[in-house]
Every structure is written in C-alpha cells, then in structure tokens.
Design a protein around this motif. Structure first.
Motif, PDB file in Angstrom:
ATOM      1  N   GLY A 154       0.799  -1.229   0.000  1.00  0.00           N
ATOM      2  CA  GLY A 154       0.000   0.000   0.000  1.00  0.00           C
ATOM      3  C   GLY A 154       0.824   1.266   0.000  1.00  0.00           C
ATOM      4  O   GLY A 154       0.346   2.313   0.397  1.00  0.00           O
ATOM      5  N   TRP A 155       2.085   1.170  -0.430  1.00  0.00           N
ATOM      6  CA  TRP A 155       3.005   2.309  -0.492  1.00  0.00           C
ATOM      7  C   TRP A 155       3.209   2.943   0.882  1.00  0.00           C
ATOM      8  O   TRP A 155       3.377   4.144   1.017  1.00  0.00           O
ATOM      9  N   ARG A 156       3.219   2.099   1.915  1.00  0.00           N
ATOM     10  CA  ARG A 156       3.413   2.592   3.291  1.00  0.00           C
ATOM     11  C   ARG A 156       4.862   2.423   3.713  1.00  0.00           C
ATOM     12  O   ARG A 156       5.355   1.299   3.849  1.00  0.00           O
ATOM     13  N   PRO A 157       5.567   3.527   3.972  1.00  0.00           N
ATOM     14  CA  PRO A 157       6.947   3.453   4.464  1.00  0.00           C
ATOM     15  C   PRO A 157       7.011   2.758   5.810  1.00  0.00           C
ATOM     16  O   PRO A 157       6.086   2.846   6.618  1.00  0.00           O
ATOM     17  N   GLY A 158       8.111   2.044   6.042  1.00  0.00           N
ATOM     18  CA  GLY A 158       8.341   1.405   7.322  1.00  0.00           C
ATOM     19  C   GLY A 158       7.784   0.001   7.446  1.00  0.00           C
ATOM     20  O   GLY A 158       8.125  -0.711   8.387  1.00  0.00           O
ATOM     21  N   VAL A 159       6.926  -0.418   6.528  1.00  0.00           N
ATOM     22  CA  VAL A 159       6.370  -1.770   6.591  1.00  0.00           C
ATOM     23  C   VAL A 159       7.448  -2.802   6.260  1.00  0.00           C
ATOM     24  O   VAL A 159       7.547  -3.833   6.918  1.00  0.00           O
ATOM     25  N   HIS A 160       8.264  -2.521   5.263  1.00  0.00           N
ATOM     26  CA  HIS A 160       9.347  -3.420   4.851  1.00  0.00           C
ATOM     27  C   HIS A 160      10.672  -2.656   4.878  1.00  0.00           C
ATOM     28  O   HIS A 160      11.160  -2.179   3.850  1.00  0.00           O
ATOM     29  N   THR A 161      11.232  -2.524   6.068  1.00  0.00           N
ATOM     30  CA  THR A 161      12.506  -1.823   6.248  1.00  0.00           C
ATOM     31  C   THR A 161      13.654  -2.804   6.090  1.00  0.00           C
ATOM     32  O   THR A 161      13.623  -3.904   6.634  1.00  0.00           O
ATOM     33  N   LEU A 162      14.667  -2.408   5.331  1.00  0.00           N
ATOM     34  CA  LEU A 162      15.830  -3.264   5.120  1.00  0.00           C
ATOM     35  C   LEU A 162      16.650  -3.350   6.406  1.00  0.00           C
ATOM     36  O   LEU A 162      16.847  -2.336   7.082  1.00  0.00           O
ATOM     37  N   LYS A 163      17.105  -4.562   6.724  1.00  0.00           N
ATOM     38  CA  LYS A 163      17.880  -4.832   7.937  1.00  0.00           C
ATOM     39  C   LYS A 163      19.289  -5.281   7.571  1.00  0.00           C
ATOM     40  O   LYS A 163      19.506  -5.888   6.518  1.00  0.00           O
ATOM     41  N   ALA A 164      20.245  -5.017   8.449  1.00  0.00           N
ATOM     42  CA  ALA A 164      21.646  -5.397   8.227  1.00  0.00           C
ATOM     43  C   ALA A 164      21.792  -6.908   8.138  1.00  0.00           C
ATOM     44  O   ALA A 164      21.121  -7.652   8.858  1.00  0.00           O
ATOM     45  N   ARG A 165      22.697  -7.341   7.248  1.00  0.00           N
ATOM     46  CA  ARG A 165      23.033  -8.748   7.088  1.00  0.00           C
ATOM     47  C   ARG A 165      24.489  -8.954   7.476  1.00  0.00           C
ATOM     48  O   ARG A 165      25.263  -8.003   7.552  1.00  0.00           O
ATOM     49  N   ARG A 166      24.864 -10.191   7.664  1.00  0.00           N
ATOM     50  CA  ARG A 166      26.253 -10.509   8.030  1.00  0.00           C
ATOM     51  C   ARG A 166      27.237 -10.217   6.912  1.00  0.00           C
ATOM     52  O   ARG A 166      28.417 -10.006   7.169  1.00  0.00           O
ATOM     53  N   ASP A 167      26.769 -10.208   5.675  1.00  0.00           N
ATOM     54  CA  ASP A 167      27.674 -10.002   4.542  1.00  0.00           C
ATOM     55  C   ASP A 167      27.965  -8.523   4.256  1.00  0.00           C
ATOM     56  O   ASP A 167      28.568  -8.187   3.254  1.00  0.00           O
ATOM     57  N   GLY A 168      27.501  -7.625   5.136  1.00  0.00           N
ATOM     58  CA  GLY A 168      27.771  -6.204   4.971  1.00  0.00           C
ATOM     59  C   GLY A 168      26.741  -5.479   4.117  1.00  0.00           C
ATOM     60  O   GLY A 168      26.892  -4.300   3.837  1.00  0.00           O
ATOM     61  N   LYS A 169      25.700  -6.160   3.728  1.00  0.00           N
ATOM     62  CA  LYS A 169      24.607  -5.531   2.976  1.00  0.00           C
ATOM     63  C   LYS A 169      23.397  -5.467   3.886  1.00  0.00           C
ATOM     64  O   LYS A 169      23.448  -5.870   5.047  1.00  0.00           O
ATOM     65  N   ARG A 170      22.299  -4.927   3.378  1.00  0.00           N
ATOM     66  CA  ARG A 170      21.038  -4.938   4.113  1.00  0.00           C
ATOM     67  C   ARG A 170      19.939  -5.400   3.168  1.00  0.00           C
ATOM     68  O   ARG A 170      20.026  -5.195   1.948  1.00  0.00           O
ATOM     69  N   SER A 171      18.909  -6.019   3.724  1.00  0.00           N
ATOM     70  CA  SER A 171      17.878  -6.593   2.868  1.00  0.00           C
ATOM     71  C   SER A 171      16.568  -6.766   3.618  1.00  0.00           C
ATOM     72  O   SER A 171      16.506  -6.679   4.846  1.00  0.00           O
ATOM     73  N   VAL A 172      15.531  -7.047   2.840  1.00  0.00           N
ATOM     74  CA  VAL A 172      14.233  -7.454   3.348  1.00  0.00           C
ATOM     75  C   VAL A 172      13.625  -8.380   2.300  1.00  0.00           C
ATOM     76  O   VAL A 172      13.822  -8.187   1.104  1.00  0.00           O
ATOM     77  N   THR A 173      12.903  -9.410   2.757  1.00  0.00           N
ATOM     78  CA  THR A 173      12.257 -10.359   1.854  1.00  0.00           C
ATOM     79  C   THR A 173      10.748 -10.193   1.950  1.00  0.00           C
ATOM     80  O   THR A 173      10.192 -10.105   3.051  1.00  0.00           O
ATOM     81  N   VAL A 174      10.105 -10.162   0.780  1.00  0.00           N
ATOM     82  CA  VAL A 174       8.659  -9.988   0.691  1.00  0.00           C
ATOM     83  C   VAL A 174       8.100 -11.130  -0.148  1.00  0.00           C
ATOM     84  O   VAL A 174       8.614 -11.402  -1.237  1.00  0.00           O
ATOM     85  N   ALA A 175       7.065 -11.805   0.342  1.00  0.00           N
ATOM     86  CA  ALA A 175       6.393 -12.866  -0.415  1.00  0.00           C
ATOM     87  C   ALA A 175       5.312 -12.234  -1.291  1.00  0.00           C
ATOM     88  O   ALA A 175       4.448 -11.508  -0.796  1.00  0.00           O
ATOM     89  N   LEU A 176       5.388 -12.509  -2.592  1.00  0.00           N
ATOM     90  CA  LEU A 176       4.456 -11.940  -3.565  1.00  0.00           C
ATOM     91  C   LEU A 176       3.805 -13.065  -4.369  1.00  0.00           C
ATOM     92  O   LEU A 176       4.418 -14.117  -4.572  1.00  0.00           O
ATOM     93  N   PRO A 177       2.595 -12.844  -4.868  1.00  0.00           N
ATOM     94  CA  PRO A 177       1.955 -13.874  -5.693  1.00  0.00           C
ATOM     95  C   PRO A 177       2.761 -14.107  -6.972  1.00  0.00           C
ATOM     96  O   PRO A 177       3.179 -13.154  -7.632  1.00  0.00           O
ATOM     97  N   SER A 178       2.973 -15.374  -7.310  1.00  0.00           N
ATOM     98  CA  SER A 178       3.675 -15.686  -8.558  1.00  0.00           C
ATOM     99  C   SER A 178       2.822 -15.233  -9.742  1.00  0.00           C
ATOM    100  O   SER A 178       1.595 -15.279  -9.691  1.00  0.00           O
ATOM    101  N   GLY A 179       3.484 -14.767 -10.785  1.00  0.00           N
ATOM    102  CA  GLY A 179       2.796 -14.315 -11.989  1.00  0.00           C
ATOM    103  C   GLY A 179       2.206 -12.926 -11.885  1.00  0.00           C
ATOM    104  O   GLY A 179       1.407 -12.525 -12.724  1.00  0.00           O
ATOM    105  N   SER A 180       2.603 -12.173 -10.870  1.00  0.00           N
ATOM    106  CA  SER A 180       2.065 -10.818 -10.698  1.00  0.00           C
ATOM    107  C   SER A 180       3.092  -9.775 -11.149  1.00  0.00           C
ATOM    108  O   SER A 180       4.261 -10.072 -11.350  1.00  0.00           O
ATOM    109  N   VAL A 181       2.602  -8.555 -11.308  1.00  0.00           N
ATOM    110  CA  VAL A 181       3.456  -7.408 -11.617  1.00  0.00           C
ATOM    111  C   VAL A 181       3.278  -6.409 -10.485  1.00  0.00           C
ATOM    112  O   VAL A 181       2.159  -6.035 -10.152  1.00  0.00           O
ATOM    113  N   GLN A 182       4.397  -5.988  -9.894  1.00  0.00           N
ATOM    114  CA  GLN A 182       4.374  -5.092  -8.743  1.00  0.00           C
ATOM    115  C   GLN A 182       5.261  -3.881  -9.027  1.00  0.00           C
ATOM    116  O   GLN A 182       6.388  -4.039  -9.479  1.00  0.00           O
TER     117      GLN A 182
END
Length: 91
Positions: free
Chosen positions: A34-62
C-alpha cells in the motif's frame, strides 16, 4: 539488487542494498504494501549488505521504489523494467 526464490504459489523477493548507500534507514514501498513506508525496512546482514524479503503472488506485476531518510526516493535498476517513476517487478 533483487533475488527471487520460487515457492508454491508465490515468489519470495529479497531486496538488497549496500549497508551504507544511502545512509540511514531505507524501506521498500510499493503495490504490495500500500506504499506505506516502514512496513518493509531493510535490515543489516552478516555479509555487509542490508535486505528485506517480501512474499508476492507468482505471476504478478508489482511497482515499487525505495524510500530513504530525508524523503529520498530511488529505484532499483536491477528490476529491469519501469512504470513511470517506479521500478516494476515481474514475479
């Protein structure tokens, strides 16, 4: 950078950025939250990057963008497609 993992009926998309570029907190915002900031904030990883994972319906366009501190909006060039000012992701 985007990483995709196919699961039954969905695609898990991991949004990945360097740890400090841009500095401060970064959220991925888009159709899927819903274009809401803060819902999916990237977090630090051990490899020195940051990330977040989101589950989306297969075959969709986002559509999505990143939002960093200071109201700094930017796209993910690895998405490979655009919809106006937004990155477009095909799952």
């Amino acid at each position: 950078m985007l990483e995709r993992t196919l699961k039954k009926g969905r695609t898990e998309v991991t949004f990945i950025l360097p740890a400090d570029t841009p500095s401060g907190p970064v959220s991925v915002v888009g159709d899927f939250n819903g274009w809401r900031p803060g819902v999916h904030t990237l977090k630090a990883r051990r490899d020195g990057k940051r990330s977040v994972t989101v589950a989306l319906p297969s075959g969709s366009v986002q559509c999505f963008r990143y939002l960093a501190a200071g109201d700094y909006w930017f796209n993910d060039e690895s998405a490979g497609d655009m919809d106006g000012p937004n990155s477009r992701l095909h799952t």
